[in-house]
Design a protein around this motif. Structure first.
Motif, PDB file in Angstrom:
ATOM      1  N   GLU A  18       0.848  -1.192   0.000  1.00 30.97           N
ATOM      2  CA  GLU A  18       0.000   0.000   0.000  1.00 30.97           C
ATOM      3  C   GLU A  18       0.885   1.244   0.000  1.00 30.97           C
ATOM      4  O   GLU A  18       2.055   1.186   0.404  1.00 30.97           O
ATOM      5  CB  GLU A  18      -0.928  -0.002   1.211  1.00 30.97           C
ATOM      6  CG  GLU A  18      -1.936   1.139   1.263  1.00 30.97           C
ATOM      7  CD  GLU A  18      -2.842   1.181   0.045  1.00 30.97           C
ATOM      8  OE1 GLU A  18      -2.393   1.735  -0.982  1.00 30.97           O
ATOM      9  OE2 GLU A  18      -3.982   0.694   0.130  1.00 30.97           O
ATOM     10  N   ALA A  19       0.315   2.367  -0.436  1.00 28.23           N
ATOM     11  CA  ALA A  19       1.062   3.625  -0.510  1.00 28.23           C
ATOM     12  C   ALA A  19       0.474   4.647   0.450  1.00 28.23           C
ATOM     13  O   ALA A  19      -0.195   5.590   0.042  1.00 28.23           O
ATOM     14  CB  ALA A  19       1.042   4.153  -1.938  1.00 28.23           C
ATOM     15  N   THR A  20       0.689   4.450   1.737  1.00 29.97           N
ATOM     16  CA  THR A  20       0.260   5.403   2.761  1.00 29.97           C
ATOM     17  C   THR A  20       0.903   5.028   4.087  1.00 29.97           C
ATOM     18  O   THR A  20       1.251   3.862   4.302  1.00 29.97           O
ATOM     19  CB  THR A  20      -1.273   5.429   2.923  1.00 29.97           C
ATOM     20  OG1 THR A  20      -1.626   6.382   3.941  1.00 29.97           O
ATOM     21  CG2 THR A  20      -1.827   4.075   3.312  1.00 29.97           C
ATOM     22  N   SER A  21       1.040   6.017   4.952  1.00 25.59           N
ATOM     23  CA  SER A  21       1.566   5.737   6.295  1.00 25.59           C
ATOM     24  C   SER A  21       0.523   6.018   7.361  1.00 25.59           C
ATOM     25  O   SER A  21       0.821   5.991   8.551  1.00 25.59           O
ATOM     26  CB  SER A  21       2.801   6.614   6.576  1.00 25.59           C
ATOM     27  OG  SER A  21       2.455   7.994   6.531  1.00 25.59           O
ATOM     28  N   GLY A  22      -0.724   6.263   6.951  1.00 29.36           N
ATOM     29  CA  GLY A  22      -1.762   6.670   7.881  1.00 29.36           C
ATOM     30  C   GLY A  22      -2.600   5.538   8.435  1.00 29.36           C
ATOM     31  O   GLY A  22      -2.193   4.363   8.441  1.00 29.36           O
ATOM     32  N   ASN A  23      -3.793   5.896   8.896  1.00 31.03           N
ATOM     33  CA  ASN A  23      -4.679   4.930   9.543  1.00 31.03           C
ATOM     34  C   ASN A  23      -5.063   3.775   8.626  1.00 31.03           C
ATOM     35  O   ASN A  23      -5.283   2.652   9.090  1.00 31.03           O
ATOM     36  CB  ASN A  23      -5.947   5.634  10.024  1.00 31.03           C
ATOM     37  CG  ASN A  23      -5.710   6.501  11.243  1.00 31.03           C
ATOM     38  OD1 ASN A  23      -4.935   6.152  12.124  1.00 31.03           O
ATOM     39  ND2 ASN A  23      -6.395   7.639  11.301  1.00 31.03           N
ATOM     40  N   MET A  24      -5.158   4.041   7.329  1.00 30.93           N
ATOM     41  CA  MET A  24      -5.511   2.977   6.394  1.00 30.93           C
ATOM     42  C   MET A  24      -4.428   1.908   6.369  1.00 30.93           C
ATOM     43  O   MET A  24      -4.725   0.702   6.351  1.00 30.93           O
ATOM     44  CB  MET A  24      -5.730   3.545   4.993  1.00 30.93           C
ATOM     45  CG  MET A  24      -6.384   2.576   4.041  1.00 30.93           C
ATOM     46  SD  MET A  24      -8.090   2.210   4.562  1.00 30.93           S
ATOM     47  CE  MET A  24      -8.513   0.895   3.437  1.00 30.93           C
ATOM     48  N   ARG A  46       3.308   2.269  14.393  1.00 28.47           N
ATOM     49  CA  ARG A  46       1.924   1.783  14.402  1.00 28.47           C
ATOM     50  C   ARG A  46       1.717   0.709  13.343  1.00 28.47           C
ATOM     51  O   ARG A  46       0.984  -0.261  13.561  1.00 28.47           O
ATOM     52  CB  ARG A  46       0.956   2.948  14.184  1.00 28.47           C
ATOM     53  CG  ARG A  46       0.954   3.968  15.306  1.00 28.47           C
ATOM     54  CD  ARG A  46       0.015   5.120  14.988  1.00 28.47           C
ATOM     55  NE  ARG A  46      -1.367   4.671  14.952  1.00 28.47           N
ATOM     56  CZ  ARG A  46      -2.262   5.071  14.057  1.00 28.47           C
ATOM     57  NH1 ARG A  46      -1.928   5.910  13.093  1.00 28.47           N
ATOM     58  NH2 ARG A  46      -3.500   4.641  14.116  1.00 28.47           N
ATOM     59  N   ILE A  47       2.335   0.862  12.201  1.00 29.87           N
ATOM     60  CA  ILE A  47       2.230  -0.142  11.137  1.00 29.87           C
ATOM     61  C   ILE A  47       2.951  -1.423  11.545  1.00 29.87           C
ATOM     62  O   ILE A  47       2.427  -2.531  11.394  1.00 29.87           O
ATOM     63  CB  ILE A  47       2.814   0.415   9.819  1.00 29.87           C
ATOM     64  CG1 ILE A  47       1.985   1.615   9.345  1.00 29.87           C
ATOM     65  CG2 ILE A  47       2.866  -0.667   8.748  1.00 29.87           C
ATOM     66  CD1 ILE A  47       2.616   2.392   8.209  1.00 29.87           C
ATOM     67  N   VAL A  48       4.146  -1.266  12.093  1.00 31.73           N
ATOM     68  CA  VAL A  48       4.952  -2.417  12.516  1.00 31.73           C
ATOM     69  C   VAL A  48       4.253  -3.176  13.640  1.00 31.73           C
ATOM     70  O   VAL A  48       4.285  -4.414  13.702  1.00 31.73           O
ATOM     71  CB  VAL A  48       6.357  -1.954  12.949  1.00 31.73           C
ATOM     72  CG1 VAL A  48       7.138  -3.105  13.580  1.00 31.73           C
ATOM     73  CG2 VAL A  48       7.122  -1.376  11.757  1.00 31.73           C
ATOM     74  N   ALA A  49       3.576  -2.433  14.543  1.00 31.35           N
ATOM     75  CA  ALA A  49       2.878  -3.072  15.659  1.00 31.35           C
ATOM     76  C   ALA A  49       1.765  -3.994  15.177  1.00 31.35           C
ATOM     77  O   ALA A  49       1.397  -4.943  15.870  1.00 31.35           O
ATOM     78  CB  ALA A  49       2.303  -2.010  16.596  1.00 31.35           C
TER      79      ALA A  49
END
Length: 365
Positions: free
Chosen positions: A85-91, A121-124
């Protein structure tokens, strides 16, 4: 939720994956609907629908699940598929969660300057992050990375719209249905307005299309940030409007009108100054007891505008603010005084305006 049984394979895996996600949808609990009371309250009242109570902390949880289910129905996600995916946010956080549930590798391609907190947050949730520069290169790099790994580029900006529409066609209960059920359960008439932000455009599409399809009188207002394309694009009826400038309010505002955004189901777009979004976010936390992100601050500011408009017109009813996420991701940014000062945002005037309105009902000053 637990991962899939390792014996699933081929078509059986796809059916099993779908069953797991459908089961999660079935047992999903409603998020809190909180009455926001204030001394100057008139016949127009405010409520907060707290979507930070979702398992990954944001409204994107239900949309990521729908995106995965739609992809599974088309056979583009299989056992072992590398997801990108191309985002670092909630999605990205929500997608990483569902990828982990299904035992799939997930990588978010993110701008090089993404904060450590966003990456964490993504890694978690079991995902990985791949940094690239410049920021707009995330899209082409995500597509290339998926191709190199024989994986699948989720491309939420393009695929969320069809996934939401599929849910509507199938009669799947969503956020607007939940809000209306909340009001009915409390013996209240349906709200006059629902207020949400526009980032990907998914939330406003899901709410607006549901309300129109089922003939509800509830209207939809969307708040927008500075530099964003949504307000000018909606006001000029230009569907390909673009500013080319990034939003400074995480969660809302885009340099272009994204495909998922449907201006035809939006009754009003309210531009909110960035400093007002931050001031309102903090006010909601201290005075309303709802600690949320800056996009929710923008929604509170927009809700005040609507309540004032209703009061002047002699209208009564409820205005529901969709709190898209919680405060935790923003403790070192929007909630940090030094960080805010670095942006040259003076919160004094908008804070005083909010306090006056909540006390006296005077919005214009």
């Amino acid at each position: 939720m637990t991962g899939l049984h390792p014996e699933f394979s081929g078509d059986d895996w796809g059916r099993g994956a779908t069953a797991v996600l459908e089961a999660d949808r079935t047992v999903e609990k409603a998020t809190p609907l909180i009455r926001f009371s204030y001394p100057g309250e008139s016949s127009a009242t405010m409520f907060v629908k707290d979507e930070s109570a979702r398992p990954t902390g944001s409204v994107k949880y239900r949309f990521a699940r729908s995106l995965f289910l739609h992809a599974l129905s088309r056979g583009v996600i299989r056992r072992g598929t590398q997801l990108v995916e191309a985002t670092s946010g909630n999605m990205a956080v929500a997608e990483a969660h569902f990828a982990r549930v299904l035992g799939l590798p997930f990588t978010a391609v993110v701008p090089g300057k993404s904060s450590p907190d966003r990456i964490a947050r993504i890694v978690a949730q079991g995902g990985a992050a791949h940094r690239v520069d410049p920021p707009l290169a995330v899209y082409e790099n995500a597509e290339r990375l998926a191709g190199q790994s024989n994986g699948y580029y989720l491309d939420c900006l393009s695929t969320l719209g069809p996934a939401i529409d599929a849910d509507l066609d199938d009669g799947v209960p969503g956020l607007p249905d939940e809000i209306l059920r909340d009001f009915a359960a409390q013996g209240r008439p349906e709200p006059a307005w629902i207020v949400t932000g526009a980032g990907t455009g998914a939330t406003s599409r899901a709410i607006g299309r549901y309300l129109r399809r089922h003939g509800h009188a509830t209207r939809l207002a969307v708040v927008d940030a500075e530099n964003s394309a949504y307000f000018p694009g909606w006001a000029t009826e230009c569907r390909d409007y673009a500013t080319g400038m990034p939003s400074r309010i995480e969660g809302i505002g885009r340099p272009r009108m994204e495909p998922a955004f449907d201006p035809d189901v939006v009754d009003l777009v309210i531009p909110v100054p960035d400093v007002s979004s931050v001031a309102a976010m903090r006010y909601l936390a201290t005075a309303g007891g709802v600690a949320a992100g800056p996009s929710t601050g923008a929604c509170l500011w927009g809700a005040c505008h609507l309540v004032n408009r209703m009061s002047q017109a002699g209208e009564s009813g409820a205005v529901v603010i969709v709190a898209a996420d919680g405060a935790e991701p923003y403790r070192r940014s929007y909630y940090d005084d030094e960080w805010v000062a670095g942006k040259r945002w003076d919160l004094t005037e908008p804070t005083l305006r909010l306090e006056r309105f909540m006390r006296t009902g005077d919005w214009e000053g």
